[in-house]
Motif scaffolding. Structure first.
Motif, PDB file in Angstrom:
ATOM      1  N   ASP A  83       0.828  -1.208   0.000  1.00 39.65           N
ATOM      2  CA  ASP A  83       0.000   0.000   0.000  1.00 39.65           C
ATOM      3  C   ASP A  83       0.861   1.256   0.000  1.00 39.65           C
ATOM      4  OD1 ASP A  83      -2.213  -1.646   0.133  1.00 39.65           O
ATOM      5  OD2 ASP A  83      -2.379  -1.509   2.315  1.00 39.65           O
ATOM      6  N   GLU A  84       1.895   1.275   0.851  1.00 39.51           N
ATOM      7  CA  GLU A  84       2.750   2.465   0.926  1.00 39.51           C
ATOM      8  C   GLU A  84       3.508   2.678  -0.374  1.00 39.51           C
ATOM      9  OE1 GLU A  84       5.513   4.483   4.336  1.00 39.51           O
ATOM     10  OE2 GLU A  84       6.074   2.459   3.715  1.00 39.51           O
ATOM     11  N   ASP A  85       3.980   1.586  -0.996  1.00 42.36           N
ATOM     12  CA  ASP A  85       4.668   1.696  -2.279  1.00 42.36           C
ATOM     13  C   ASP A  85       3.753   2.296  -3.343  1.00 42.36           C
ATOM     14  OD1 ASP A  85       6.851   0.857  -4.264  1.00 42.36           O
ATOM     15  OD2 ASP A  85       5.123  -0.257  -5.017  1.00 42.36           O
ATOM     16  N   LEU A  86       2.494   1.877  -3.360  1.00 40.18           N
ATOM     17  CA  LEU A  86       1.537   2.415  -4.323  1.00 40.18           C
ATOM     18  C   LEU A  86       1.326   3.910  -4.103  1.00 40.18           C
ATOM     19  CD1 LEU A  86      -1.731   0.868  -5.601  1.00 40.18           C
ATOM     20  CD2 LEU A  86      -1.855   3.095  -4.496  1.00 40.18           C
ATOM     21  N   VAL A  87       1.186   4.322  -2.832  1.00 40.24           N
ATOM     22  CA  VAL A  87       0.923   5.728  -2.525  1.00 40.24           C
ATOM     23  C   VAL A  87       2.157   6.590  -2.790  1.00 40.24           C
ATOM     24  CG1 VAL A  87       0.405   7.336  -0.640  1.00 40.24           C
ATOM     25  CG2 VAL A  87      -0.898   5.217  -0.864  1.00 40.24           C
ATOM     26  N   LEU A  88       3.337   6.125  -2.342  1.00 38.51           N
ATOM     27  CA  LEU A  88       4.553   6.923  -2.502  1.00 38.51           C
ATOM     28  C   LEU A  88       4.914   7.147  -3.969  1.00 38.51           C
ATOM     29  CD1 LEU A  88       6.902   5.431   0.257  1.00 38.51           C
ATOM     30  CD2 LEU A  88       5.776   7.665   0.277  1.00 38.51           C
ATOM     31  N   ASN A  89       4.679   6.143  -4.807  1.00 38.92           N
ATOM     32  CA  ASN A  89       5.106   6.212  -6.207  1.00 38.92           C
ATOM     33  C   ASN A  89       3.948   6.430  -7.176  1.00 38.92           C
ATOM     34  OD1 ASN A  89       8.073   5.528  -5.878  1.00 38.92           O
ATOM     35  ND2 ASN A  89       7.149   3.749  -4.883  1.00 38.92           N
ATOM     36  N   HIS A  90       2.754   6.694  -6.631  1.00 40.36           N
ATOM     37  CA  HIS A  90       1.569   7.030  -7.450  1.00 40.36           C
ATOM     38  C   HIS A  90       1.329   5.996  -8.541  1.00 40.36           C
ATOM     39  CE1 HIS A  90       1.754  10.891  -5.396  1.00 40.36           C
ATOM     40  NE2 HIS A  90       3.021  11.012  -5.770  1.00 40.36           N
ATOM     41  N   ARG A  91       1.380   4.718  -8.154  1.00 40.58           N
ATOM     42  CA  ARG A  91       1.175   3.661  -9.130  1.00 40.58           C
ATOM     43  C   ARG A  91      -0.302   3.559  -9.476  1.00 40.58           C
ATOM     44  NH1 ARG A  91       6.185   2.043  -9.109  1.00 40.58           N
ATOM     45  NH2 ARG A  91       7.270   1.395  -7.204  1.00 40.58           N
TER      46      ARG A  91
END
Length: 517
Positions: free
Chosen positions: A387-395
């Motif tokens: 979830d954090e990876d998606l939010v941080l990198n705007h995937r």
């Protein structure tokens, strides 16, 4: 035309039950594989030592690299923060793709499992090919199964609910370890081979049935605007995500690795998990050795076998309680508590000494159970990192399988360090070199360590004392390292709630974008 009653009844099963059942079909195979594949090739097929170590070396390399490789091949299309040329992908389509992959790879895993127990090539070649095939399909099954945990549910409560059923079914699957003792016979291998065929057929059919049921549920939800019962928290209901509508290049592997290098919580987590993987495999590799040299004079061989079997089942059952604590206190607090408990019990055992046999027996068992239980809880932490990876990198979509693969790439060296460092420490403290004895269990295997020759009387106390210090000092060191790295991990509490809210907002915004297209 209405559904027939069997299909209607099956569709009524909760998604968590169907998802958890996939763990059963993996576990009934994998525990038997871990216990017997070495003894089969060494004692039954008579593989030579050079071919054995060549196979193990290639296996270690393949085992480390296939997780990120398969994760990249599976999820690279989700990494771009910009849309690409006109392709549109829904979260349901992502789930369907993962379910279809499990429907193929699960039965192939069962076939690869069968290939161990029938001689069909020279022993060295069969050993190498079987290990690589089995581990490849096992990796594909694990990656997609874990990725579904992040794709089927968003809230921590609902992911915990899914993981609860995984632990329940994994405990049931571990019973195959007890059943295997009734069939294992090196001199007459036919009964054990028939037992393995039964396990493989059951597993393959189970994968086909469970994945077909999940596909029915996804298709039913597509036709049902209410989307009732597809996911635990309706995370996929109405959610349509664009993979692209503009012409831009997808992200490269180098760019993705640079993004991970800037992901602070990912780096602290894999540092902690590397120690955890090391400790889990240290316990697996040395558990029989500790039984042999610390308790063998006080317990029978059958009792030792029962303890070994229970060590496979108890972590799954104990995890059911840990998951209930996670719902109340959060995964971060429970994992931190387990690290403190590991440190406290180890210090108590160190102060008590090796002659308190009741406490020693309890410590050996609890050390393995709590360590394995912690490993199983960490899957929930990886889903939060997704979830954090998606939010941080705007995937545009969560790259679940790829992140699980990258975690495995960094932490799997702990499997190698465990037997190497353990045997070196034992030799350092006692002068007892296991490599000069009969063949040891390789990395990743929980097969009982071959009984070493009895040491000379003068060496026996030193060997027992060395095993005791190894038993208590390793968890003390691991606990201290983990408490430090875990204290640097910030994805909990308010930050975790913020990440969850931002992911939910992204999903809702992308849903509105699709409706406007």
């Amino acid at each position: 035309m209405g559904l027939g009653w069997p299909q209607a009844w099956l569709l009524g099963l909760p998604t968590a039950v169907v998802y958890g059942s996939l763990a059963l079909f993996t576990t009934i195979l994998h525990n038997v594989f871990l216990l017997y594949y070495v003894d089969t090739f060494v004692s039954v097929y008579k593989i030579n030592k050079a071919a054995f170590w060549v196979g193990e070396t290639v296996f270690l390399l393949w085992n480390s690299l296939n997780d990120p490789l398969f994760g990249w091949l599976s999820d690279r299309q989700f990494l771009s923060s910009q849309p690409r040329s006109g392709a549109r992908l829904s979260s349901r389509a992502v789930v369907l793709a993962r379910v279809r992959a499990l429907g193929w790879h699960g039965p192939l895993l069962a076939l690869a499992f069968l290939a161990f127990w029938v001689p069909w090539a020279p022993a060295g070649l069969q050993f190498l090919l079987c290990l690589c095939l089995y581990d490849g399909f096992l990796t594909l099954v694990d990656l997609h199964h874990h990725a579904l945990l992040a794709d089927l549910a968003l809230s921590a409560h609902d992911r915990t609910h899914l993981n609860f059923y995984c632990s329940l079914f994994s405990a049931a699957g571990s019973l195959s370890v007890f059943a295997s003792y009734a069939f294992w016979n090196k001199e007459d291998f036919s009964s054990f081979r028939a037992f393995c065929v039964t396990l493989a057929v059951s597993s393959g059919l189970g994968f086909l049935g469970a994945t077909q049921l999940l596909r029915w549920r996804v298709e039913a939800a597509r036709r049902d605007p209410g989307c009732s019962g597809l996911t635990v928290d309706s995370g996929l209901c109405g959610e349509e995500l664009l993979v692209g509508s503009e012409e831009v290049d997808g992200i490269t592997l180098g760019q993705y690795l640079r993004q991970l290098a800037r992901h602070r919580n990912f780096l602290w987590f894999v540092s902690m998990d590397l120690v955890q993987v090391f400790h889990c495999h240290f316990n697996s590799n040395f558990f029989p050795l500790f039984l042999e040299h610390l308790l063998s004079d006080h317990i029978s061989l059958s009792t030792g076998s029962i303890l070994l079997g229970l060590s496979y089942v108890a972590p799954h059952l104990n995890n059911l309680y840990f998951l209930s604590l996670c719902r109340r206190w959060g995964v971060y607090a429970v994992v931190r508590g387990l690290f403190l408990l590991k440190l406290g019990l180890s210090l108590l055992m160190l102060l008590a000494g090796p002659d308190h046999l009741g406490l020693l027996c309890l410590f050996i068992a609890s050390n393995r159970v709590f360590t394995e239980g912690t490993c199983k809880l960490l899957t929930l932490v990886v889903t939060d990192l997704v979830d954090e990876d998606l939010v941080l990198n705007h995937r545009k979509q969560a790259a679940s399988a790829l992140l699980f693969g990258m975690v495995a790439l960094v932490t799997k060296p702990g499997q190698t360090f465990a037997p190497l460092l353990g045997t070196w420490l034992l030799c350092f403290y006692t002068g007892h070199d296991l490599f000069q004895q009969s063949l040891i269990t390789p990395v990743g295997s929980a097969h009982p360590w071959p009984e070493p020759p009895a040491p000379a009387p003068a060496q026996a106390p030193a060997l027992r004392q060395g095993c005791f210090y190894l038993l208590v000092l390793v968890p003390i060191t691991c606990a201290l390292l983990q408490l430090f790295t875990w204290s640097q991990f910030t994805l909990h509490g308010r930050r975790l709630h913020m990440v969850k809210a931002q992911r939910q907002n992204l999903s809702q915004a992308q849903t509105q974008d699709v409706k406007m297209v």
